[in-house]
Motif scaffolding. Structure first.
Motif, PDB file in Angstrom:
ATOM      1  N   ALA A  44     -46.394  29.766  44.061  1.00  0.00           N
ATOM      2  CA  ALA A  44     -45.860  29.240  45.317  1.00  0.00           C
ATOM      3  C   ALA A  44     -46.405  27.845  45.598  1.00  0.00           C
ATOM      4  O   ALA A  44     -45.674  26.944  46.044  1.00  0.00           O
ATOM      5  N   GLU A  45     -47.690  27.640  45.337  1.00  0.00           N
ATOM      6  CA  GLU A  45     -48.302  26.325  45.556  1.00  0.00           C
ATOM      7  C   GLU A  45     -47.754  25.295  44.572  1.00  0.00           C
ATOM      8  O   GLU A  45     -47.521  24.126  44.928  1.00  0.00           O
ATOM      9  N   GLN A  46     -47.544  25.713  43.328  1.00  0.00           N
ATOM     10  CA  GLN A  46     -47.017  24.788  42.314  1.00  0.00           C
ATOM     11  C   GLN A  46     -45.609  24.315  42.699  1.00  0.00           C
ATOM     12  O   GLN A  46     -45.302  23.118  42.643  1.00  0.00           O
ATOM     13  N   ARG A 117     -43.230  26.783  50.103  1.00  0.00           N
ATOM     14  CA  ARG A 117     -44.316  27.730  49.835  1.00  0.00           C
ATOM     15  C   ARG A 117     -43.997  29.105  50.425  1.00  0.00           C
ATOM     16  O   ARG A 117     -44.140  30.138  49.760  1.00  0.00           O
ATOM     17  N   GLU A 118     -43.563  29.128  51.683  1.00  0.00           N
ATOM     18  CA  GLU A 118     -43.303  30.404  52.357  1.00  0.00           C
ATOM     19  C   GLU A 118     -42.123  31.144  51.718  1.00  0.00           C
ATOM     20  O   GLU A 118     -42.144  32.370  51.598  1.00  0.00           O
ATOM     21  N   CYS A 119     -41.104  30.399  51.282  1.00  0.00           N
ATOM     22  CA  CYS A 119     -39.960  31.052  50.645  1.00  0.00           C
ATOM     23  C   CYS A 119     -40.331  31.603  49.275  1.00  0.00           C
ATOM     24  O   CYS A 119     -39.856  32.677  48.877  1.00  0.00           O
ATOM     25  N   SER A 120     -41.175  30.894  48.555  1.00  0.00           N
ATOM     26  CA  SER A 120     -41.614  31.386  47.253  1.00  0.00           C
ATOM     27  C   SER A 120     -42.404  32.682  47.405  1.00  0.00           C
ATOM     28  O   SER A 120     -42.193  33.649  46.672  1.00  0.00           O
ATOM     29  N   LEU A 121     -43.299  32.711  48.382  1.00  0.00           N
ATOM     30  CA  LEU A 121     -44.066  33.940  48.646  1.00  0.00           C
ATOM     31  C   LEU A 121     -43.149  35.059  49.145  1.00  0.00           C
ATOM     32  O   LEU A 121     -43.290  36.218  48.742  1.00  0.00           O
ATOM     33  N   ALA A 122     -42.209  34.703  50.015  1.00  0.00           N
ATOM     34  CA  ALA A 122     -41.310  35.706  50.585  1.00  0.00           C
ATOM     35  C   ALA A 122     -40.449  36.347  49.501  1.00  0.00           C
ATOM     36  O   ALA A 122     -40.189  37.555  49.538  1.00  0.00           O
ATOM     37  N   GLN A 123     -40.021  35.541  48.514  1.00  0.00           N
ATOM     38  CA  GLN A 123     -39.201  36.098  47.445  1.00  0.00           C
ATOM     39  C   GLN A 123     -39.967  37.166  46.676  1.00  0.00           C
ATOM     40  O   GLN A 123     -39.416  38.207  46.302  1.00  0.00           O
ATOM     41  N   GLN A 124     -41.232  36.914  46.440  1.00  0.00           N
ATOM     42  CA  GLN A 124     -42.040  37.875  45.701  1.00  0.00           C
ATOM     43  C   GLN A 124     -42.271  39.154  46.506  1.00  0.00           C
ATOM     44  O   GLN A 124     -42.212  40.261  45.966  1.00  0.00           O
ATOM     45  N   PRO A 140     -42.840  40.577  58.059  1.00  0.00           N
ATOM     46  CA  PRO A 140     -43.597  39.377  58.460  1.00  0.00           C
ATOM     47  C   PRO A 140     -43.123  38.118  57.733  1.00  0.00           C
ATOM     48  O   PRO A 140     -43.021  37.046  58.348  1.00  0.00           O
ATOM     49  N   CYS A 141     -42.822  38.246  56.442  1.00  0.00           N
ATOM     50  CA  CYS A 141     -42.338  37.088  55.680  1.00  0.00           C
ATOM     51  C   CYS A 141     -40.993  36.606  56.212  1.00  0.00           C
ATOM     52  O   CYS A 141     -40.769  35.399  56.380  1.00  0.00           O
ATOM     53  N   LEU A 142     -40.091  37.544  56.457  1.00  0.00           N
ATOM     54  CA  LEU A 142     -38.761  37.157  56.933  1.00  0.00           C
ATOM     55  C   LEU A 142     -38.851  36.522  58.314  1.00  0.00           C
ATOM     56  O   LEU A 142     -38.129  35.563  58.611  1.00  0.00           O
ATOM     57  N   ARG A 143     -39.734  37.034  59.150  1.00  0.00           N
ATOM     58  CA  ARG A 143     -39.907  36.453  60.471  1.00  0.00           C
ATOM     59  C   ARG A 143     -40.346  34.988  60.352  1.00  0.00           C
ATOM     60  O   ARG A 143     -39.852  34.102  61.062  1.00  0.00           O
ATOM     61  N   THR A 144     -41.245  34.724  59.410  1.00  0.00           N
ATOM     62  CA  THR A 144     -41.710  33.356  59.187  1.00  0.00           C
ATOM     63  C   THR A 144     -40.584  32.466  58.678  1.00  0.00           C
ATOM     64  O   THR A 144     -40.400  31.336  59.147  1.00  0.00           O
ATOM     65  N   VAL A 145     -39.821  32.963  57.709  1.00  0.00           N
ATOM     66  CA  VAL A 145     -38.737  32.167  57.126  1.00  0.00           C
ATOM     67  C   VAL A 145     -37.682  31.850  58.176  1.00  0.00           C
ATOM     68  O   VAL A 145     -37.197  30.707  58.264  1.00  0.00           O
ATOM     69  N   ASP A 415     -30.111  41.868  49.163  1.00  0.00           N
ATOM     70  CA  ASP A 415     -29.872  40.493  48.727  1.00  0.00           C
ATOM     71  C   ASP A 415     -31.154  39.669  48.765  1.00  0.00           C
ATOM     72  O   ASP A 415     -31.966  39.794  49.674  1.00  0.00           O
ATOM     73  N   VAL A 416     -31.276  38.762  47.810  1.00  0.00           N
ATOM     74  CA  VAL A 416     -32.455  37.905  47.711  1.00  0.00           C
ATOM     75  C   VAL A 416     -32.382  36.706  48.656  1.00  0.00           C
ATOM     76  O   VAL A 416     -33.395  36.074  48.966  1.00  0.00           O
ATOM     77  N   HIS A 417     -31.203  36.375  49.156  1.00  0.00           N
ATOM     78  CA  HIS A 417     -30.942  35.085  49.791  1.00  0.00           C
ATOM     79  C   HIS A 417     -31.852  34.759  50.978  1.00  0.00           C
ATOM     80  O   HIS A 417     -32.348  33.633  51.095  1.00  0.00           O
ATOM     81  N   TRP A 418     -32.059  35.720  51.862  1.00  0.00           N
ATOM     82  CA  TRP A 418     -32.843  35.411  53.056  1.00  0.00           C
ATOM     83  C   TRP A 418     -34.307  35.163  52.713  1.00  0.00           C
ATOM     84  O   TRP A 418     -34.977  34.369  53.372  1.00  0.00           O
ATOM     85  N   SER A 419     -34.808  35.827  51.676  1.00  0.00           N
ATOM     86  CA  SER A 419     -36.187  35.546  51.270  1.00  0.00           C
ATOM     87  C   SER A 419     -36.330  34.117  50.769  1.00  0.00           C
ATOM     88  O   SER A 419     -37.391  33.500  50.890  1.00  0.00           O
ATOM     89  N   LEU A 420     -35.260  33.561  50.212  1.00  0.00           N
ATOM     90  CA  LEU A 420     -35.267  32.192  49.705  1.00  0.00           C
ATOM     91  C   LEU A 420     -34.954  31.168  50.787  1.00  0.00           C
ATOM     92  O   LEU A 420     -34.919  29.965  50.507  1.00  0.00           O
TER      93      LEU A 420
END
Length: 510
Positions: A44-46, A117-124, A140-145, A415-420
């Motif tokens: 995610a950082e990279q 960064r947040e989307c990369s973590l959220a996808q995982q 929690p991840c989706l709320r942040t995104v 679906d993966v879309h919202w995590s991205l």
């Protein structure tokens, strides 16, 4: 007349930015295919670092100076005089670079890095939550995104809805207000058609598709079809992922993924054809323009038109299977040896409400999109909260399709879309369906023996037509201009609706 040669200092800077973005894309592809489970945080950082660097280069004073030599920053208009005009490719390039620059300039670099960064973590986290069918893990991840996407819309600015600012990224010029009557038109014809199909005395048995099919042989058949479509494996590869996707780093490196289930033959088969349609678009872009808008896909709706054209107009047609079905029977003789072509054709086109969007038939697919469009618009506009999604999702599934998922994996987590962070993406799927049929109808007019070619397993003629008319132009034209240029008409739902009514009327003897 000024040509692209005049813009070489600008395009050299754009090329550097594209190389950085492509490197980030390689890391994202690896994240969804081969990255070890514990590599997520570092990855995610990279990715965030590279995306941030690309953004900083795009909005840099140096690039701005290059661009504003030719663009009036106050009006966004191209600077030219009657005796010293630009040629069309140069005008298009300047128009699209200014669009990208203006949008990026509104976003602080620190915000871009944080969002990446947040989307990369959220996808995982999404991938794990989907495996465990646990929306609470992803919440929690989706709320942040969602909060970040609302913030992004604020930076970008909008007139009617914050959702429009996000939608415009995927389908330039489109708005929620313009999409709603289009969806209403579709719903007004699709829902009654589905009702008639479900009430028909014709009952299609598709159980043959859900026998045990060796996964390795499924993948090999997918490779065979991709090769026949013209997908160049010297410039691509086929891998597995949780959610099938296509990614392009350059026209010489375009990769597709699929997923394969032992007892669900259509999943691998049609995701290969679908992603192959995307990949042919990316492989068909002009590599001489790599790094500039002229070497990029026009929009997500146009991109989706290519995948849906191949998946449905071709891949679910009789001519296609007259050639490929004997090969599939040879691959799976025990399961399909005694199954007639017409029985198989009916099975792969059976209409029935289902839980999973990517496995939905052509008739019900757009109802899945309408559901997502409404939910994400309400999310971004603040009418619903993230924690309400599982219940809301199930309610809308019941209202639109008459069924409701029993698990989060088959519902709100599918679906993966919202995590991205891809809010505004889903409507382009429906636009893609409409473009697909309109383009395919035109291809059949211009290639009178197209059905015969496909029946003989010759798919290259269609690929070349698409490359010449759509792929090679990149972002030279706007979506509206392209569809009129190719078909002579503006985008309309009528060809798509007529196609469905004809196809399902025949299948179900309506």
């Amino acid at each position: 007349m000024k040509t692209l040669a005049t813009l070489e200092p600008l395009t050299a800077r754009l090329l550097e930015i594209q190389r950085i973005t492509s490197a980030a894309s390689v890391l994202s592809w690896d994240q969804e295919t081969y990255m070890p489970p514990k590599g997520g945080e570092a990855r995610a950082e990279q990715i965030a670092t590279l995306q941030g660097l690309a953004h900083e280069r795009l909005v840099s004073p140096d690039l701005e100076r290059e661009l504003t030599q030719w663009i009036d920053p106050a009006t966004g208009l191209i600077i030219e005089t009657p005796g010293d005009a630009w040629d069309e490719p140069s005008r298009s390039l300047l128009r699209e670079v200014w669009r990208d620059f203006s949008r990026a300039k509104k976003l602080p670099s620190a915000f871009v890095k944080r969002l990446s960064r947040e989307c990369s973590l959220a996808q995982q986290i999404w991938a794990e939550a989907r495996r465990k069918s646990d929306f609470g893990m992803f919440l929690p991840c989706l709320r942040t995104v969602v909060a970040l996407k609302r913030e992004e819309a604020g930076y970008l600015g909008y007139t009617a809805s914050p959702y429009d600012a996000l939608l415009d990224f995927y389908e330039p010029g489109s708005t929620a207000a313009a999409l709603k009557p289009l969806f209403d038109q579709l719903k007004a014809r699709l829902v009654p058609l589905l009702t008639r199909v479900m009430a028909s005395s014709v009952k299609i048995d598709d159980s043959v598709l859900f026998k045990s099919y060796d996964t390795a042989r499924q993948l090999e058949f997918g490779r065979l079809v991709l090769t026949a479509m013209g997908y160049d494996f010297a410039r691509g590869r086929l891998d597995l992922s949780a959610h099938p996707f296509t990614t392009s780093f350059h026209p010489t490196d375009v990769r597709v993924t699929t997923r394969v289930y032992e007892k669900e033959l259509p999943v691998c088969l049609f995701s290969c054809i679908h992603e192959g349609g995307h990949a042919l678009y990316d492989q068909g872009l002009d590599p001489r323009h790599y790094g500039t808008p002229l070497g990029e896909p026009l929009s997500l709706g146009i991109h989706e038109s290519q995948s849906r054209l191949w998946e449905n107009c071709v891949g679910r047609s009789r001519p296609f299977w007259r050639f490929f079905y004997p090969l599939l029977q040879q691959t799976f003789p025990e399961q399909l040896g005694g199954v007639e072509l017409e029985q198989f054709y009916a099975a792969i086109n059976r209409a029935k409400p289902s839980l999973i969007r990517v496995e939905a038939d052509e008739l019900t697919y757009n109802l899945h999109i309408m559901l997502r469009f409404e939910i994400e618009q309400d999310l971004i506009e603040g009418r619903v909260q993230v924690e309400d999604l599982p219940v809301l999702w199930n309610q809308k599934m019941q209202d639109y399709l008459g069924i409701a998922p029993e698990t989060d994996a088959d519902g709100v987590l599918q679906d993966v879309h919202w995590s991205l962070g891809s809010f505004g993406y889903f409507p382009t799927y429906t636009l893609g369906n409409l473009y697909a049929v309109q383009f395919y109808d035109q291809a059949r007019l211009e290639i009178p023996d197209l059905d015969a070619q496909i029946e003989a397993g010759q798919l290259i003629g269609l690929r070349r037509w698409l490359e010449q008319n759509i792929h090679r132009w990149g972002r030279m034209f706007t979506p509206d201009h392209l569809v009129q240029r190719v078909t002579g008409k503006r985008l309309s739902p009528e060809p798509f609706l007529a196609y469905l009514e004809r196809k399902y009327g025949e299948l179900y003897k309506l």
